[in-house]
Design a protein around this motif. Structure first.
Motif, PDB file in Angstrom:
ATOM      1  N   LYS A  10       9.281 -21.319  13.340  1.00  0.00           N
ATOM      2  CA  LYS A  10       8.429 -22.017  12.379  1.00  0.00           C
ATOM      3  C   LYS A  10       8.248 -23.481  12.224  1.00  0.00           C
ATOM      4  CE  LYS A  10       7.996 -17.870   9.471  1.00  0.00           C
ATOM      5  NZ  LYS A  10       8.060 -17.300   8.254  1.00  0.00           N
ATOM      6  N   PHE A  32      -3.641 -22.679  25.983  1.00  0.00           N
ATOM      7  CA  PHE A  32      -3.780 -23.942  25.454  1.00  0.00           C
ATOM      8  C   PHE A  32      -2.950 -24.241  24.344  1.00  0.00           C
ATOM      9  CE2 PHE A  32      -8.435 -23.822  26.692  1.00  0.00           C
ATOM     10  CZ  PHE A  32      -8.696 -22.631  26.868  1.00  0.00           C
ATOM     11  N   TYR A  51      -2.997 -26.517  20.817  1.00  0.00           N
ATOM     12  CA  TYR A  51      -3.762 -27.073  19.917  1.00  0.00           C
ATOM     13  C   TYR A  51      -2.747 -27.821  18.797  1.00  0.00           C
ATOM     14  CZ  TYR A  51      -8.162 -24.950  21.357  1.00  0.00           C
ATOM     15  OH  TYR A  51      -9.278 -24.864  22.027  1.00  0.00           O
ATOM     16  N   GLN A  57      -2.658 -30.043  14.993  1.00  0.00           N
ATOM     17  CA  GLN A  57      -3.302 -30.265  13.662  1.00  0.00           C
ATOM     18  C   GLN A  57      -2.428 -31.318  12.810  1.00  0.00           C
ATOM     19  OE1 GLN A  57      -3.996 -27.193  11.015  1.00  0.00           O
ATOM     20  NE2 GLN A  57      -6.040 -28.222  10.290  1.00  0.00           N
ATOM     21  N   LEU A 115      -7.983 -29.002  13.361  1.00  0.00           N
ATOM     22  CA  LEU A 115      -7.389 -28.684  14.590  1.00  0.00           C
ATOM     23  C   LEU A 115      -8.002 -29.117  15.941  1.00  0.00           C
ATOM     24  CD1 LEU A 115      -5.106 -26.494  14.983  1.00  0.00           C
ATOM     25  CD2 LEU A 115      -6.537 -24.864  14.881  1.00  0.00           C
ATOM     26  N   TYR A 122      -0.042 -25.143  17.581  1.00  0.00           N
ATOM     27  CA  TYR A 122      -0.464 -23.784  18.040  1.00  0.00           C
ATOM     28  C   TYR A 122      -0.754 -23.683  19.323  1.00  0.00           C
ATOM     29  CZ  TYR A 122      -1.498 -23.183  12.941  1.00  0.00           C
ATOM     30  OH  TYR A 122      -1.565 -23.189  11.626  1.00  0.00           O
ATOM     31  N   ILE A 178      -6.644 -16.244  21.277  1.00  0.00           N
ATOM     32  CA  ILE A 178      -5.644 -15.539  20.283  1.00  0.00           C
ATOM     33  C   ILE A 178      -4.539 -16.729  20.026  1.00  0.00           C
ATOM     34  CG2 ILE A 178      -3.670 -13.809  20.059  1.00  0.00           C
ATOM     35  CD1 ILE A 178      -5.587 -12.233  22.471  1.00  0.00           C
ATOM     36  N   PHE A 179      -4.360 -16.811  18.912  1.00  0.00           N
ATOM     37  CA  PHE A 179      -3.334 -17.890  18.518  1.00  0.00           C
ATOM     38  C   PHE A 179      -1.990 -17.573  18.043  1.00  0.00           C
ATOM     39  CE2 PHE A 179      -5.805 -21.843  18.469  1.00  0.00           C
ATOM     40  CZ  PHE A 179      -7.202 -21.458  18.548  1.00  0.00           C
ATOM     41  N   GLY A 180      -0.775 -18.320  18.163  1.00  0.00           N
ATOM     42  CA  GLY A 180       0.271 -17.874  17.879  1.00  0.00           C
ATOM     43  C   GLY A 180       0.427 -18.289  16.108  1.00  0.00           C
ATOM     44  N   THR A 181       1.523 -18.170  15.809  1.00  0.00           N
ATOM     45  CA  THR A 181       1.829 -18.341  14.330  1.00  0.00           C
ATOM     46  C   THR A 181       2.044 -19.751  14.027  1.00  0.00           C
ATOM     47  OG1 THR A 181       4.139 -17.678  14.569  1.00  0.00           O
ATOM     48  CG2 THR A 181       2.595 -16.019  13.751  1.00  0.00           C
ATOM     49  N   GLY A 182       2.328 -20.740  15.044  1.00  0.00           N
ATOM     50  CA  GLY A 182       2.310 -22.137  14.910  1.00  0.00           C
ATOM     51  C   GLY A 182       3.945 -22.587  14.635  1.00  0.00           C
ATOM     52  N   TYR A 236     -12.134 -18.112  12.162  1.00  0.00           N
ATOM     53  CA  TYR A 236     -10.772 -17.778  11.631  1.00  0.00           C
ATOM     54  C   TYR A 236     -10.339 -18.040  10.505  1.00  0.00           C
ATOM     55  CZ  TYR A 236     -10.016 -18.048  17.047  1.00  0.00           C
ATOM     56  OH  TYR A 236     -10.186 -17.773  18.280  1.00  0.00           O
ATOM     57  N   GLY A 243       2.557 -19.201   8.161  1.00  0.00           N
ATOM     58  CA  GLY A 243       3.452 -18.205   8.628  1.00  0.00           C
ATOM     59  C   GLY A 243       2.571 -17.079   9.648  1.00  0.00           C
ATOM     60  N   LEU A 244       1.432 -17.233   9.406  1.00  0.00           N
ATOM     61  CA  LEU A 244       0.496 -16.022  10.187  1.00  0.00           C
ATOM     62  C   LEU A 244      -0.391 -16.870  11.095  1.00  0.00           C
ATOM     63  CD1 LEU A 244      -0.528 -13.795   7.052  1.00  0.00           C
ATOM     64  CD2 LEU A 244       1.346 -13.448   8.831  1.00  0.00           C
ATOM     65  N   GLY A 245      -0.426 -17.934  11.225  1.00  0.00           N
ATOM     66  CA  GLY A 245      -1.277 -18.742  12.326  1.00  0.00           C
ATOM     67  C   GLY A 245      -2.845 -18.638  11.820  1.00  0.00           C
ATOM     68  N   LEU A 246      -3.530 -18.443  12.885  1.00  0.00           N
ATOM     69  CA  LEU A 246      -5.051 -18.273  13.066  1.00  0.00           C
ATOM     70  C   LEU A 246      -5.294 -17.188  13.430  1.00  0.00           C
ATOM     71  CD1 LEU A 246      -4.682 -21.407  13.301  1.00  0.00           C
ATOM     72  CD2 LEU A 246      -7.027 -21.153  14.389  1.00  0.00           C
ATOM     73  N   PHE A 276     -13.315 -27.332  16.293  1.00  0.00           N
ATOM     74  CA  PHE A 276     -12.886 -26.746  14.970  1.00  0.00           C
ATOM     75  C   PHE A 276     -13.775 -27.643  13.948  1.00  0.00           C
ATOM     76  CE2 PHE A 276     -10.384 -23.017  15.307  1.00  0.00           C
ATOM     77  CZ  PHE A 276      -9.703 -23.207  16.462  1.00  0.00           C
ATOM     78  N   GLY A 277     -14.174 -27.075  12.810  1.00  0.00           N
ATOM     79  CA  GLY A 277     -14.595 -27.940  11.757  1.00  0.00           C
ATOM     80  C   GLY A 277     -13.300 -28.235  10.893  1.00  0.00           C
TER      81      GLY A 277
END
Lengths: 109, 111
Positions: free
Chosen positions: A9, A34, A36, A38, A44, A86, A98-102, B35, B40-43, B102-103
């Motif tokens: 995290k 990918f 990304y 932020q 992002l 991400y 599909i994204f990970g939790t970052g 999205y 903790g949960l991401g996108l 993204f916006g």
């Protein structure tokens, strides 16, 4: 099911130290990966994609199909690299990402 | 440059209210996405649309609906807002190579 896992995290390093942000994916087909990023108070945005095989802002990432990983690396971290990162997976037959939790990267002076 | 504009940066609504989040892109992209982003949960994908009037559920569509009457505009609707829908909502538009633009996000607080 397709999944992206970012196990950390938070990653904290000092300026000039090497950085590796981990990303593992679960997908039986041919993936497209990918990264990304932020930055604080910014939208992002794409950092890099494995197909282009280029280095952006000193960051590189290699797709390892054997280990199903796409770790992001930079040899010498800078304070301006502090941001949320991400990892994302696009599967062969869909347009969805599909994204990970970052992982939050903090680079201290 | 691709421009994705979300009309509201910050909203505060009460439980049970109907909420509209608007998103506009200026590049004639066919695919657009909503999205939600939570620590903790991401996108997590709520809905996406691959053409006018075409939509598909994402991973967490419950409590949400969408509208795409024009190609450039993709709206997210919360029919009856609840506190667990307090979140940052991100709209994205997709180029043919797969990259998402993204916006700036809409931060919704439901009281």
């Amino acid at each position: 099911a397709q999944r992206v896992t970012q196990p950390e995290k938070l990653l904290s390093v000092f300026k000039g130290a090497p950085v590796e942000l981990k990303c593992n994916y679960s997908y039986s087909g041919s993936p497209e990966l990918f990264w990304y990023v932020q930055y604080s108070r910014q939208r992002l945005q794409l950092l890099l994609r494995h197909i282009s095989r280029e280095s952006i802002k000193g960051f590189t990432a290699d797709l390892n199909k054997g280990e199903t990983s796409f770790h992001l690396k930079k040899p010498f971290a800078q304070e301006e690299d502090s941001a949320m990162y991400y990892c994302a997976l696009r599967t062969y037959n869909t347009d969805k990402l599909i994204f990970g939790t970052g992982t939050r990267l903090q680079v201290f002076p | 440059d691709v421009k994705v504009t979300q009309s509201s940066r910050y909203l505060v609504k009460r439980t049970g209210e109907k909420v509209f989040l608007e998103c506009v892109q200026d590049m004639d992209h066919e695919n657009m996405f909503w999205y939600r982003q939570d620590p903790g949960l991401g996108l997590r994908l709520i809905y996406f649309s691959y053409d006018v009037k075409m939509k598909e559920k994402g991973d967490i569509p419950e409590g949400y609906s969408v509208s795409r009457e024009k190609k450039e505009r993709f709206s997210l609707i919360l029919e009856s807002a609840s506190t667990n829908q307090t979140s940052m909502y991100l709209c994205a538009s997709q180029v043919t190579t797969g990259e998402l633009f993204f916006g700036e996000g809409s931060r919704l607080t439901v009281l």
